[in-house]
Structures are given as structure tokens and as C-alpha cells.
Design a protein around this motif. Structure first.
Motif, PDB file in Angstrom:
ATOM      1  N   UNK A   1      40.125  24.093   6.236  1.00 15.27           N
ATOM      2  CA  UNK A   1      40.739  24.181   4.903  1.00 15.27           C
ATOM      3  C   UNK A   1      41.083  22.791   4.363  1.00 15.27           C
ATOM      4  N   UNK A   2      41.540  21.895   5.239  1.00 18.57           N
ATOM      5  CA  UNK A   2      41.822  20.524   4.808  1.00 18.57           C
ATOM      6  C   UNK A   2      40.538  19.855   4.325  1.00 18.57           C
ATOM      7  N   UNK A   3      39.451  20.024   5.082  1.00 18.98           N
ATOM      8  CA  UNK A   3      38.167  19.428   4.694  1.00 18.98           C
ATOM      9  C   UNK A   3      37.679  20.016   3.376  1.00 18.98           C
ATOM     10  N   UNK A   4      37.817  21.331   3.225  1.00 22.60           N
ATOM     11  CA  UNK A   4      37.399  21.981   1.980  1.00 22.60           C
ATOM     12  C   UNK A   4      38.208  21.448   0.803  1.00 22.60           C
ATOM     13  N   UNK A   5      39.490  21.222   1.025  1.00 21.77           N
ATOM     14  CA  UNK A   5      40.354  20.720  -0.040  1.00 21.77           C
ATOM     15  C   UNK A   5      39.948  19.305  -0.449  1.00 21.77           C
ATOM     16  N   UNK A   6      39.693  18.451   0.531  1.00 23.30           N
ATOM     17  CA  UNK A   6      39.256  17.086   0.244  1.00 23.30           C
ATOM     18  C   UNK A   6      37.931  17.094  -0.524  1.00 23.30           C
ATOM     19  N   UNK A   7      37.004  17.922  -0.070  1.00 27.67           N
ATOM     20  CA  UNK A   7      35.691  17.987  -0.711  1.00 27.67           C
ATOM     21  C   UNK A   7      35.784  18.584  -2.104  1.00 27.67           C
ATOM     22  N   UNK A   8      36.646  19.609  -2.258  1.00 33.02           N
ATOM     23  CA  UNK A   8      36.765  20.275  -3.549  1.00 33.02           C
ATOM     24  C   UNK A   8      37.262  19.324  -4.641  1.00 33.02           C
ATOM     25  N   UNK A   9      38.206  18.469  -4.286  1.00 33.89           N
ATOM     26  CA  UNK A   9      38.719  17.526  -5.279  1.00 33.89           C
ATOM     27  C   UNK A   9      37.623  16.566  -5.722  1.00 33.89           C
ATOM     28  N   UNK A  10      36.804  16.096  -4.771  1.00 35.07           N
ATOM     29  CA  UNK A  10      35.695  15.215  -5.122  1.00 35.07           C
ATOM     30  C   UNK A  10      34.663  15.952  -5.977  1.00 35.07           C
TER      31      UNK A  10
ATOM     32  N   UNK B   1      26.761  22.854  -8.435  1.00 34.71           N
ATOM     33  CA  UNK B   1      25.818  22.687  -7.340  1.00 34.71           C
ATOM     34  C   UNK B   1      25.371  21.234  -7.230  1.00 34.71           C
ATOM     35  N   UNK B   2      25.145  20.601  -8.373  1.00 33.65           N
ATOM     36  CA  UNK B   2      24.790  19.176  -8.360  1.00 33.65           C
ATOM     37  C   UNK B   2      25.912  18.372  -7.719  1.00 33.65           C
ATOM     38  N   UNK B   3      27.149  18.671  -8.116  1.00 39.13           N
ATOM     39  CA  UNK B   3      28.304  17.956  -7.579  1.00 39.13           C
ATOM     40  C   UNK B   3      28.436  18.171  -6.076  1.00 39.13           C
ATOM     41  N   UNK B   4      28.229  19.395  -5.620  1.00 39.24           N
ATOM     42  CA  UNK B   4      28.313  19.670  -4.184  1.00 39.24           C
ATOM     43  C   UNK B   4      27.250  18.895  -3.411  1.00 39.24           C
ATOM     44  N   UNK B   5      26.052  18.815  -3.979  1.00 43.45           N
ATOM     45  CA  UNK B   5      24.977  18.072  -3.320  1.00 43.45           C
ATOM     46  C   UNK B   5      25.336  16.591  -3.215  1.00 43.45           C
ATOM     47  N   UNK B   6      25.918  16.030  -4.271  1.00 41.20           N
ATOM     48  CA  UNK B   6      26.293  14.616  -4.269  1.00 41.20           C
ATOM     49  C   UNK B   6      27.412  14.364  -3.256  1.00 41.20           C
ATOM     50  N   UNK B   7      28.414  15.218  -3.244  1.00 40.43           N
ATOM     51  CA  UNK B   7      29.523  15.041  -2.310  1.00 40.43           C
ATOM     52  C   UNK B   7      29.039  15.177  -0.870  1.00 40.43           C
ATOM     53  N   UNK B   8      28.165  16.125  -0.616  1.00 36.43           N
ATOM     54  CA  UNK B   8      27.604  16.274   0.738  1.00 36.43           C
ATOM     55  C   UNK B   8      26.856  15.015   1.144  1.00 36.43           C
ATOM     56  N   UNK B   9      26.099  14.454   0.210  1.00 30.85           N
ATOM     57  CA  UNK B   9      25.383  13.214   0.480  1.00 30.85           C
ATOM     58  C   UNK B   9      26.346  12.080   0.778  1.00 30.85           C
ATOM     59  N   UNK B  10      27.405  11.958  -0.014  1.00 32.55           N
ATOM     60  CA  UNK B  10      28.388  10.897   0.191  1.00 32.55           C
ATOM     61  C   UNK B  10      29.019  11.003   1.575  1.00 32.55           C
ATOM     62  N   UNK B  11      29.492  12.196   1.917  1.00 31.89           N
ATOM     63  CA  UNK B  11      30.146  12.396   3.214  1.00 31.89           C
ATOM     64  C   UNK B  11      29.201  12.076   4.369  1.00 31.89           C
ATOM     65  N   UNK B  12      28.020  12.656   4.328  1.00 25.99           N
ATOM     66  CA  UNK B  12      27.101  12.491   5.462  1.00 25.99           C
ATOM     67  C   UNK B  12      26.605  11.054   5.568  1.00 25.99           C
ATOM     68  N   UNK B  13      26.327  10.426   4.441  1.00 22.29           N
ATOM     69  CA  UNK B  13      25.855   9.039   4.452  1.00 22.29           C
ATOM     70  C   UNK B  13      26.913   8.121   5.061  1.00 22.29           C
TER      71      UNK B  13
END
Length: 204
Positions: free
Chosen positions: A126-135, A159-171
Motif C-alpha cells: 500500500x505504501x508503494x502504491x501510494x508513492x506511485x499513485x502520486x507520481x 495508462x501512459x502515466x503508469x507506463x512512464x512511472x513504471x519506467x522511472x522506477x525500474x530504470x
């Protein structure tokens, strides 16, 4: 009176120094071993403290991480807000990419810890989801504004935003975690994030 004051203040200062030593040791161990492999014994050995010293401040390594994660959240909010000010479109994307990278680097222990623990712990998920959701919410706003100008047609902003945030985190994770931070080229990484982010949104 003065003697009593000094005696009351000294333990506080000493306690603060002990907690800072424990925090610094935990950050170092997480950067080298990851959160899941880290133990309280690892932390106190690195800090040169006793286990009792650790438990004076934290109930567990998870409690330590949760405290850090909340501090990180405030820092991330501040940097996102600063990145949205002024400049042309590419400059704003560059500022946002720099903010994410630098915040991740400066709070590497928190990000690695929360990311890893989220896989096995519902509270930290839930903490991770919260951090990601704000981004994600911040980027959704930017994508929607870009679409008003004809960019990124026909795409779902969230969906575009989720893809970008996923890229940021993983990179960031791939380039900074597990002892790789010392070798990472900050400017090259930020430039790469900027280019991919910009091209993902600003096309017709």
C-alpha cells in the motif's frame, strides 16, 4: 539549574547521534545487500552499536523503513512541485526526470526497501502504491494538457502515466540498486529518462 539542563540535554544529543548512526548503517547495508537480506544484526554491526540501541528507536527493520518512506514522500512531493514551475515543455520534463532520479538516489535505501518489501508485505504494498499513485496523478495532468494541444492522440492519459512511472522506477532501480550507484552516470541517465518520457507524450 544549569547543571540539570546540561544533563537533560546531553542524553538527547547522544541519542540523536546514535539514531543517526543506526540510520546511516542501515542505508549502507540496504544499498549493498538489499532490504530483504538485511538483518538487525547487520545494521548494528555496521553502526558499531548494540542490538538494544536499535530497539530504542525502532521496533523492527520494517518500522525503520516505514519512517524513512514517509520522509521520502514529503521530499518527492516537494521536488515534483518544483519541477512543474516555468520553462518550456522539454525543460519541464527534464526537471521532473532529474527530480525523480535525484530523489531516488538520495533516498535509495527507502526506495529499494519499500519496493522489495511490497512484494511480500501488504502494508508496504500500500505504501508503494501510494508513492506511485502520486507520481502517476502528476503525469496524468501533464499528458492531458499535452492532448489539448494535439499530442499523444487517442491514448489513455492514466495508462501512459503508469507506463512512464513504471519506467522511472525500474530504470532507477536497475542503475542504482545493489551496489551500482557509484558507477551510474547521473547526467546520462537523466538525459535518457527525459528523452524517453518526452517522446512518449509529445508526438502527433
Amino acid at each position: 539549574m544549569d547543571t540539570v539542563t546540561e544533563q537533560a540535554v546531553k542524553p538527547t544529543r547522544r541519542g540523536r547521534a546514535t539514531q543517526e548512526a543506526i540510520d546511516a548503517a542501515a542505508r549502507k547495508v540496504i544499498a549493498e545487500k538489499g532490504f530483504l537480506k538485511m538483518t538487525v544484526s547487520d545494521i548494528v554491526k555496521e553502526a558499531g552499536k548494540s542490538p538494544a540501541s536499535f530497539y530504542n528507536y525502532y521496533d523492527s527493520k520494517e518500522a525503520l523503513l516505514e519512517s524513512w518512506a514517509r520522509q521520502f514522500q514529503e521530499e518527492a512531493r516537494r521536488r515534483v512541485s518544483e519541477g512543474e514551475r516555468g520553462g518550456d515543455t522539454r525543460e519541464r520534463v527534464h526537471a521532473a526526470a532529474r527530480g525523480h532520479w535525484e530523489t531516488y538516489r538520495e533516498h535509495l535505501a527507502e526506495m529499494v526497501g519499500v519496493f522489495q518489501l511490497a512484494m511480500i508485505n501488504d502494508d508496504f504494498a500500500r505504501v508503494w502504491d501510494e508513492l506511485s499513485r502520486e507520481a502517476v496523478d502528476g503525469i496524468v495532468h501533464g499528458v492531458s494538457r499535452a492532448q489539448e494541444k494535439g499530442y499523444c492522440p487517442g491514448q489513455d492519459p492514466r495508462l501512459v502515466a503508469r507506463a512512464i512511472v513504471s519506467m522511472l522506477h525500474q530504470f532507477c532501480y536497475e542503475n542504482l540498486a545493489n551496489g551500482r550507484a557509484a558507477d551510474a552516470d547521473d547526467e546520462a541517465c537523466i538525459a535518457t529518462l527525459t528523452e524517453i518520457w518526452y517522446r512518449a507524450v509529445y508526438w502527433r
